[in-house]
Enzyme design. Sequence first.
Site, PDB file in Angstrom:
ATOM      1  N   SER A 102      11.765  34.231  11.460  1.00  0.00           N
ATOM      2  CA  SER A 102      10.873  35.315  11.090  1.00  0.00           C
ATOM      3  C   SER A 102       9.679  34.831  10.215  1.00  0.00           C
ATOM      4  O   SER A 102       9.833  34.003   9.355  1.00  0.00           O
ATOM      5  CB  SER A 102      11.392  36.576  10.301  1.00  0.00           C
ATOM      6  OG  SER A 102      10.582  37.525   9.861  1.00  0.00           O
ATOM      7  N   TYR A 124       3.324  37.680  13.365  1.00  0.00           N
ATOM      8  CA  TYR A 124       2.520  38.775  13.430  1.00  0.00           C
ATOM      9  C   TYR A 124       1.138  38.108  13.297  1.00  0.00           C
ATOM     10  O   TYR A 124       0.793  37.780  12.136  1.00  0.00           O
ATOM     11  CB  TYR A 124       2.681  39.933  12.304  1.00  0.00           C
ATOM     12  CG  TYR A 124       3.996  40.600  12.435  1.00  0.00           C
ATOM     13  CD1 TYR A 124       4.511  41.427  13.124  1.00  0.00           C
ATOM     14  CD2 TYR A 124       5.035  40.090  11.193  1.00  0.00           C
ATOM     15  CE1 TYR A 124       5.541  42.116  13.257  1.00  0.00           C
ATOM     16  CE2 TYR A 124       6.259  40.688  11.532  1.00  0.00           C
ATOM     17  CZ  TYR A 124       6.635  41.798  12.013  1.00  0.00           C
ATOM     18  OH  TYR A 124       7.625  42.432  12.121  1.00  0.00           O
ATOM     19  N   THR A 150       4.901  39.340  17.858  1.00  0.00           N
ATOM     20  CA  THR A 150       5.575  40.740  17.706  1.00  0.00           C
ATOM     21  C   THR A 150       4.068  41.638  17.999  1.00  0.00           C
ATOM     22  O   THR A 150       3.346  41.620  17.244  1.00  0.00           O
ATOM     23  CB  THR A 150       6.153  40.930  16.463  1.00  0.00           C
ATOM     24  OG1 THR A 150       7.192  39.784  16.293  1.00  0.00           O
ATOM     25  CG2 THR A 150       6.791  42.220  16.512  1.00  0.00           C
ATOM     26  N   LYS A 214       6.929  39.836  21.839  1.00  0.00           N
ATOM     27  CA  LYS A 214       8.001  40.432  21.589  1.00  0.00           C
ATOM     28  C   LYS A 214       7.485  41.823  21.521  1.00  0.00           C
ATOM     29  O   LYS A 214       6.561  42.166  20.309  1.00  0.00           O
ATOM     30  CB  LYS A 214       8.529  39.940  20.381  1.00  0.00           C
ATOM     31  CG  LYS A 214       9.792  40.498  19.779  1.00  0.00           C
ATOM     32  CD  LYS A 214      10.241  39.938  18.506  1.00  0.00           C
ATOM     33  CE  LYS A 214      11.835  40.443  18.160  1.00  0.00           C
ATOM     34  NZ  LYS A 214      11.614  41.668  16.974  1.00  0.00           N
ATOM     35  N   HIS A 238      12.262  46.629  18.652  1.00  0.00           N
ATOM     36  CA  HIS A 238      12.370  46.104  17.174  1.00  0.00           C
ATOM     37  C   HIS A 238      13.733  46.586  16.571  1.00  0.00           C
ATOM     38  O   HIS A 238      13.828  46.873  15.318  1.00  0.00           O
ATOM     39  CB  HIS A 238      11.277  46.688  16.543  1.00  0.00           C
ATOM     40  CG  HIS A 238      10.775  45.612  15.290  1.00  0.00           C
ATOM     41  ND1 HIS A 238       9.279  44.974  15.528  1.00  0.00           N
ATOM     42  CD2 HIS A 238      11.262  45.347  14.098  1.00  0.00           C
ATOM     43  CE1 HIS A 238       9.378  44.343  14.315  1.00  0.00           C
ATOM     44  NE2 HIS A 238      10.405  44.343  13.403  1.00  0.00           N
TER      45      HIS A 238
HETATM   46  C1  LIG Z   1      16.633  43.563   8.989  1.00  0.00           C
HETATM   47  C2  LIG Z   1      15.941  43.265  10.185  1.00  0.00           C
HETATM   48  C3  LIG Z   1      14.645  42.576  10.057  1.00  0.00           C
HETATM   49  C4  LIG Z   1      13.824  42.260  10.860  1.00  0.00           C
HETATM   50  N1  LIG Z   1      12.643  41.514  10.894  1.00  0.00           N
HETATM   51  C5  LIG Z   1      11.954  41.392  12.032  1.00  0.00           C
HETATM   52  C6  LIG Z   1      10.697  40.420  11.509  1.00  0.00           C
HETATM   53  O1  LIG Z   1      10.624  39.996  10.629  1.00  0.00           O
HETATM   54  N2  LIG Z   1      10.017  40.280  12.800  1.00  0.00           N
HETATM   55  C7  LIG Z   1      10.381  40.778  14.227  1.00  0.00           C
HETATM   56  O2  LIG Z   1       9.425  40.468  15.048  1.00  0.00           O
HETATM   57  N3  LIG Z   1      11.507  41.410  14.405  1.00  0.00           N
HETATM   58  C8  LIG Z   1      12.230  41.769  12.988  1.00  0.00           C
HETATM   59  N4  LIG Z   1      13.249  42.510  13.410  1.00  0.00           N
HETATM   60  C9  LIG Z   1      13.824  42.884  14.587  1.00  0.00           C
HETATM   61  C10 LIG Z   1      14.725  41.998  15.409  1.00  0.00           C
HETATM   62  O3  LIG Z   1      14.077  40.811  15.896  1.00  0.00           O
HETATM   63  C11 LIG Z   1      15.213  42.375  16.645  1.00  0.00           C
HETATM   64  O4  LIG Z   1      14.307  42.961  17.624  1.00  0.00           O
HETATM   65  C12 LIG Z   1      16.318  43.504  16.512  1.00  0.00           C
HETATM   66  O5  LIG Z   1      17.114  43.283  15.400  1.00  0.00           O
HETATM   67  C13 LIG Z   1      17.253  43.471  17.559  1.00  0.00           C
HETATM   68  O6  LIG Z   1      18.065  44.674  17.577  1.00  0.00           O
HETATM   69  P1  LIG Z   1      19.694  44.377  17.062  1.00  0.00           P
HETATM   70  O7  LIG Z   1      19.647  44.309  15.659  1.00  0.00           O
HETATM   71  O8  LIG Z   1      20.424  45.631  17.635  1.00  0.00           O
HETATM   72  O9  LIG Z   1      20.482  43.170  17.786  1.00  0.00           O
HETATM   73  C14 LIG Z   1      14.443  42.765  12.498  1.00  0.00           C
HETATM   74  C15 LIG Z   1      15.417  43.402  12.399  1.00  0.00           C
HETATM   75  C16 LIG Z   1      16.307  43.558  11.475  1.00  0.00           C
HETATM   76  C17 LIG Z   1      17.618  44.577  11.441  1.00  0.00           C
END
Ligand SMILES: Cc1cc2nc3c(=O)[nH]c(=O)nc-3n(C[C@H](O)[C@H](O)[C@H](O)COP(=O)(O)O)c2cc1C
Length: 341
Positions: A102, A124, A150, A214, A238
């Site tokens: 990330s 981003y 993203t 994404k 997300h």
């Molecule tokens: C705590 C947390 C932080 C996240 N941070 C980011 C991030 O910094 N950048 C991003 O593109 N997606 C982020 N996501 C989304 C994840 O990349 C992903 O799309 C999502 O967690 C997938 O779903 P799942 O948790 O049900 O497996 C985050 C998700 C969570 C749960």
Amino acid sequence: MFADLRARARERLEPAHWDYFEGGAGDERTMRANTGAFDRVRLLPRVLRATGPRDLRTTLFGTELAAPVLVAPTAFHRLAHPDGEVATARGTADAGTVLVVSMAATTPVEAIAAAGGPWWFQLYLQPDRGFTAALVRRVEAAGCRALVVTVDSPVFGRRERDQRNRFHDLPPGLACENMRDETGAVRDIAMDAGLGWEGIAWLRGITGLPILLKGVLHPADAELAVEHGVRGLLVSNHGGRQLDGAIAAIDALPAVAEAVGGRLPVLVDGGVRRGADVVAALALGADAVLVGRPVLWGLAAGGAEGVRQVLALLVDDLDRALALVGARTPAGCTPDLVAVR
Ligand SMILES: Cc1cc2nc3c(=O)[nH]c(=O)nc-3n(C[C@H](O)[C@H](O)[C@H](O)COP(=O)(O)O)c2cc1C
């Protein structure tokens, strides 16, 4: 399958941090829809297919993965475990797959790279293009193999758990280490509602790394992405943390896969918790899946070993599910294996 690890993670984390990792936007309808849509899927297995031992290996952008299961980019791993992203990288490398780091990682990419496994970087695009270009140079130099931009975040989703908990800032000592500029100061990550396709064209102009988008859900955007020279798509909402009310990821997948028509790899994340979920995603047009929260449960519960365990459990469950639907490889998961979705 992950119930024990999840329970242990919850015990170990401060409630506000647990809520940050676990929660979604608004009423969390989309977050629930992600798992709910997988719960509704019914597979239609084939028999007597003489599959023998399965072969789960998958190649993406020249990197061979042990299985079509990657680690989704999630922020702030040092909030989950003192070893943070280094532990996640070790556990992911042990499992033989790719970590998507990330932009909000709490560890410098150079230290993550030192863990040894293949990794991609999630970005981003910042309105400050000079800073963005310098960051791209930095991750290239550290050995990043692909950029994941993203695009579902023109603004932040409304995270009501965080508002209730007044969770706005990282505790002292933790920072987004890859957001430091040349003076050493840490910049805030800017969400840019002014970002358009020209931003993707700009990024293509400054890097030779494959670029994935994404957060694509609409098939028209998938078509535009192909036209703009993007190399891969990640169908995602997300994890339900941006637009509450958005379609479940697995429900959006078939139309995107159809629009892409095999021209690019299509990945999906959101609610993948079982081997049968991976089979469903592959059958509905994905080349691979990513997992977010389960990896955080593993990390919080047991550091690198916990991450390795989560991925091993999921891959073992996928291997079993492949045998049970009568497929020998991920590519053998054909659309006819899904009876109800
Ligand atoms: C705590 C947390 C932080 C996240 N941070 C980011 C991030 O910094 N950048 C991003 O593109 N997606 C982020 N996501 C989304 C994840 O990349 C992903 O799309 C999502 O967690 C997938 O779903 P799942 O948790 O049900 O497996 C985050 C998700 C969570 C749960």
